[in-house]
Design an enzyme around this catalytic site. Structure first.
Site, PDB file in Angstrom:
ATOM      1  N   CYS A 137     -17.080   0.929  10.029  1.00 22.83           N
ATOM      2  CA  CYS A 137     -18.057  -0.038   9.477  1.00 22.83           C
ATOM      3  C   CYS A 137     -18.243  -1.248  10.383  1.00 22.83           C
ATOM      4  CB  CYS A 137     -17.644  -0.450   8.068  1.00 22.83           C
ATOM      5  SG  CYS A 137     -15.923  -0.984   7.908  1.00 22.83           S
TER       6      CYS A 137
HETATM    7  N1  LIG Z   1     -13.431   1.456   3.396  1.00 23.58           N
HETATM    8  C1  LIG Z   1     -14.426   1.346   4.253  1.00 23.58           C
HETATM    9  O1  LIG Z   1     -15.232   0.388   4.201  1.00 23.58           O
HETATM   10  C2  LIG Z   1     -14.612   2.398   5.314  1.00 23.58           C
HETATM   11  C3  LIG Z   1     -15.728   2.260   6.178  1.00 23.58           C
HETATM   12  C4  LIG Z   1     -15.914   3.185   7.199  1.00 23.58           C
HETATM   13  C5  LIG Z   1     -15.014   4.217   7.344  1.00 23.58           C
HETATM   14  N2  LIG Z   1     -13.944   4.320   6.512  1.00 23.58           N
HETATM   15  C6  LIG Z   1     -12.997   5.415   6.734  1.00 23.58           C
HETATM   16  O2  LIG Z   1     -12.934   6.255   5.605  1.00 23.58           O
HETATM   17  C7  LIG Z   1     -11.624   6.822   5.512  1.00 23.58           C
HETATM   18  C8  LIG Z   1     -11.111   6.568   4.095  1.00 23.58           C
HETATM   19  O3  LIG Z   1     -11.021   5.158   3.930  1.00 23.58           O
HETATM   20  P1  LIG Z   1     -10.918   4.480   2.499  1.00 23.58           P
HETATM   21  O4  LIG Z   1     -11.208   3.048   2.722  1.00 23.58           O
HETATM   22  O5  LIG Z   1     -11.693   5.246   1.501  1.00 23.58           O
HETATM   23  O6  LIG Z   1      -9.341   4.661   2.203  1.00 23.58           O
HETATM   24  P2  LIG Z   1      -8.638   4.707   0.774  1.00 23.58           P
HETATM   25  O7  LIG Z   1      -9.411   3.925  -0.221  1.00 23.58           O
HETATM   26  O8  LIG Z   1      -7.222   4.322   1.012  1.00 23.58           O
HETATM   27  O9  LIG Z   1      -8.695   6.249   0.330  1.00 23.58           O
HETATM   28  C9  LIG Z   1      -7.942   7.225   1.003  1.00 23.58           C
HETATM   29  C10 LIG Z   1      -8.151   8.555   0.339  1.00 23.58           C
HETATM   30  O10 LIG Z   1      -7.489   9.568   1.102  1.00 23.58           O
HETATM   31  C11 LIG Z   1      -6.555  10.270   0.262  1.00 23.58           C
HETATM   32  N3  LIG Z   1      -5.381  10.595   1.112  1.00 23.58           N
HETATM   33  C12 LIG Z   1      -4.429   9.755   1.550  1.00 23.58           C
HETATM   34  N4  LIG Z   1      -3.548  10.413   2.324  1.00 23.58           N
HETATM   35  C13 LIG Z   1      -3.970  11.717   2.364  1.00 23.58           C
HETATM   36  C14 LIG Z   1      -3.481  12.899   2.988  1.00 23.58           C
HETATM   37  N5  LIG Z   1      -2.385  12.886   3.748  1.00 23.58           N
HETATM   38  N6  LIG Z   1      -4.169  14.043   2.802  1.00 23.58           N
HETATM   39  C15 LIG Z   1      -5.277  14.091   2.024  1.00 23.58           C
HETATM   40  N7  LIG Z   1      -5.771  12.993   1.402  1.00 23.58           N
HETATM   41  C16 LIG Z   1      -5.149  11.822   1.595  1.00 23.58           C
HETATM   42  C17 LIG Z   1      -6.229   9.331  -0.862  1.00 23.58           C
HETATM   43  O11 LIG Z   1      -5.828  10.098  -1.990  1.00 23.58           O
HETATM   44  P3  LIG Z   1      -4.825   9.502  -3.130  1.00 23.58           P
HETATM   45  O12 LIG Z   1      -5.484   8.261  -3.675  1.00 23.58           O
HETATM   46  O13 LIG Z   1      -4.769  10.597  -4.134  1.00 23.58           O
HETATM   47  O14 LIG Z   1      -3.519   9.240  -2.475  1.00 23.58           O
HETATM   48  C18 LIG Z   1      -7.596   8.644  -1.072  1.00 23.58           C
HETATM   49  O15 LIG Z   1      -8.440   9.467  -1.843  1.00 23.58           O
HETATM   50  C19 LIG Z   1     -10.762   6.141   6.585  1.00 23.58           C
HETATM   51  O16 LIG Z   1     -10.591   6.993   7.676  1.00 23.58           O
HETATM   52  C20 LIG Z   1     -11.573   4.928   6.958  1.00 23.58           C
HETATM   53  O17 LIG Z   1     -11.388   4.531   8.295  1.00 23.58           O
HETATM   54  C21 LIG Z   1     -13.737   3.438   5.500  1.00 23.58           C
END
Ligand SMILES: NC(=O)c1ccc[n+]([C@@H]2O[C@H](COP(=O)([O-])OP(=O)(O)OC[C@H]3O[C@@H](n4cnc5c(N)ncnc54)[C@H](OP(=O)(O)O)[C@@H]3O)[C@@H](O)[C@H]2O)c1
Length: 350
Positions: free
Chosen positions: A150
């Site tokens: 982002c």
């Molecule tokens: N947040 C943003 O603004 C944003 C923007 C651009 C890109 N991203 C990218 O999107 C991705 C997710 O980010 P997020 O912000 O959504 O993180 P998040 O809120 O922490 O969510 C992580 C998700 O991944 C699952 N997870 C964790 N460890 C795992 C594993 N070993 N195997 C399978 N699933 C797993 C979690 O499941 P549980 O909850 O069941 O543990 C949860 O559903 C990241 O790579 C991040 O860089 C995020």
């Protein structure tokens, strides 16, 4: 045709936003949602705002649960996607919101992330200038797409027109960016507790260590035709107490004796025909509140003659244009659907 979809990381912020946008997409059937520690629980226990998806239960994230869909979205912590993408060879379209398939340089991956390096996929920022064309041309009919970081896409969209036109010097960029804590994900972290961030602006990854720096350099190198080494950026993110949103202030020296009109024309030419990336009139600058929930990047441009620098202020919603909206806009292109389907240009305000 209706496309079946699986969304992994569905209990997280990025996965939740992908689901929110897909829920109103007329060509999509959300069939499977998966998670990790929360597998087995109802989706709405973790995403209580997604009422239309109340019938779905979070399943384990395995190659088997993800297989058999037309489209798979991966929204997992970085370093986790590769194990699944290798097993999804038969899936027609895979879109990764994580970093695993963004970088073309193994050296940059090793320096900023570490662990296994995976092949780069088509970069999911359709409006980005790349060698005189837009990135959307690469996304048409793509089978594998890496949605952007982002912060990285915000800074890259801010400056790509200027470096591509040669009116600003990509060798001396300074960017300071305010971002809401949802950018760091939903997992429990002490430094993101309300008590730590409410009423406070908190810098992090100061001094050239933020993981999005190589992604910005890669994008601006592609825009300008320069080598990534020719892109030098001082990048400082600051977490501020708003749940979502990014406001990036980026500056770079003006090159030669170009006029104000010539500088402004670089951004007007790049984005004049775009729906989701808009240059505001001279003297106007965006607020994060203007883009909440929208797939829109709003850009304000000032020409600071005293400092001899162009100043670009850009607002995006990190969860929409910064990730889920970019992913779905790219999906629409890959499927040959109208690019803006299920995406709003309007924000939610106040
Ligand atoms: N947040 C943003 O603004 C944003 C923007 C651009 C890109 N991203 C990218 O999107 C991705 C997710 O980010 P997020 O912000 O959504 O993180 P998040 O809120 O922490 O969510 C992580 C998700 O991944 C699952 N997870 C964790 N460890 C795992 C594993 N070993 N195997 C399978 N699933 C797993 C979690 O499941 P549980 O909850 O069941 O543990 C949860 O559903 C990241 O790579 C991040 O860089 C995020």
């Amino acid at each position: 045709m209706t496309y079946s979809v699986a969304v992994s990381g569905a209990s997280g912020y990025a996965g939740g936003e992908i689901l929110r946008l897909l829920a109103s997409h007329p060509d999509i059937e959300i069939r499977t949602v998966t998670a990790h520690s929360n597998a087995g629980q109802p989706l709405v226990q973790h995403q209580p705002h997604l009422r239309s998806l109340a019938h779905l239960t979070l399943q384990d994230t395995t190659p088997d649960t993800l297989a058999g869909h037309d489209i798979v979205f991966l929204a997992l912590p970085h370093g986790q996607s590769g194990q699944y993408t290798d097993a999804l060879g038969d899936t027609p379209l895979v879109i990764d919101a994580g970093a695993d398939h963004r970088l073309t340089s193994r050296g940059s991956w090793d320096a900023f992330y570490g662990g296994d390096f995976h092949e780069p996929w088509a970069y999911g920022v359709p409006e980005l200038l790349v060698g005189g064309i837009k990135q959307r041309e690469t996304l048409r009919a793509a089978k594998r797409i890496a949605a952007p970081g982002c912060n990285a896409s915000t800074v890259s969209l801010s400056l790509a027109p200027g470096v591509a036109a040669g009116v600003i010097d990509a060798g001396d960029i300074v960017s300071v960016l305010a971002v809401g804590p949802s950018g760091a994900g939903k997992s429990l972290k002490t430094n993101l507790l309300a008590a730590e961030i409410l009423g406070s602006a908190n810098p992090y990854a100061v001094g050239g260590t933020h993981r999005h720096i190589p992604e910005i350099r890669q994008a601006l190198a592609a825009a300008s035709g320069a080598a990534p080494d020719g892109i030098r950026i001082s990048f400082t993110p600051v977490i501020v107490p708003m749940s979502r949103g990014i406001l990036a202030t980026s500056t770079a020296p003006i090159v030669g004796d170009v006029s104000d009109a010539e500088i402004r024309a670089a951004w007007e030419d790049a984005y004049g025909d775009e729906t989701f990336v808009q240059l505001l009139p001279a003297g106007h600058f965006p607020r994060t509140a203007d883009v909440v929930g929208a797939n829109t990047a709003l850009i304000g441009l000032a020409i600071d003659r005293a400092a001899n620098r162009a100043t670009v202020v850009t607002a995006v919603d990190n969860l929409v244009k910064g990730t889920a909206g970019a992913a779905i806009q790219s999906m629409n292109l890959a499927l040959g659907l109208p690019e803006s389907r299920a995406l709003s240009v309007n924000g939610v305000a106040p």
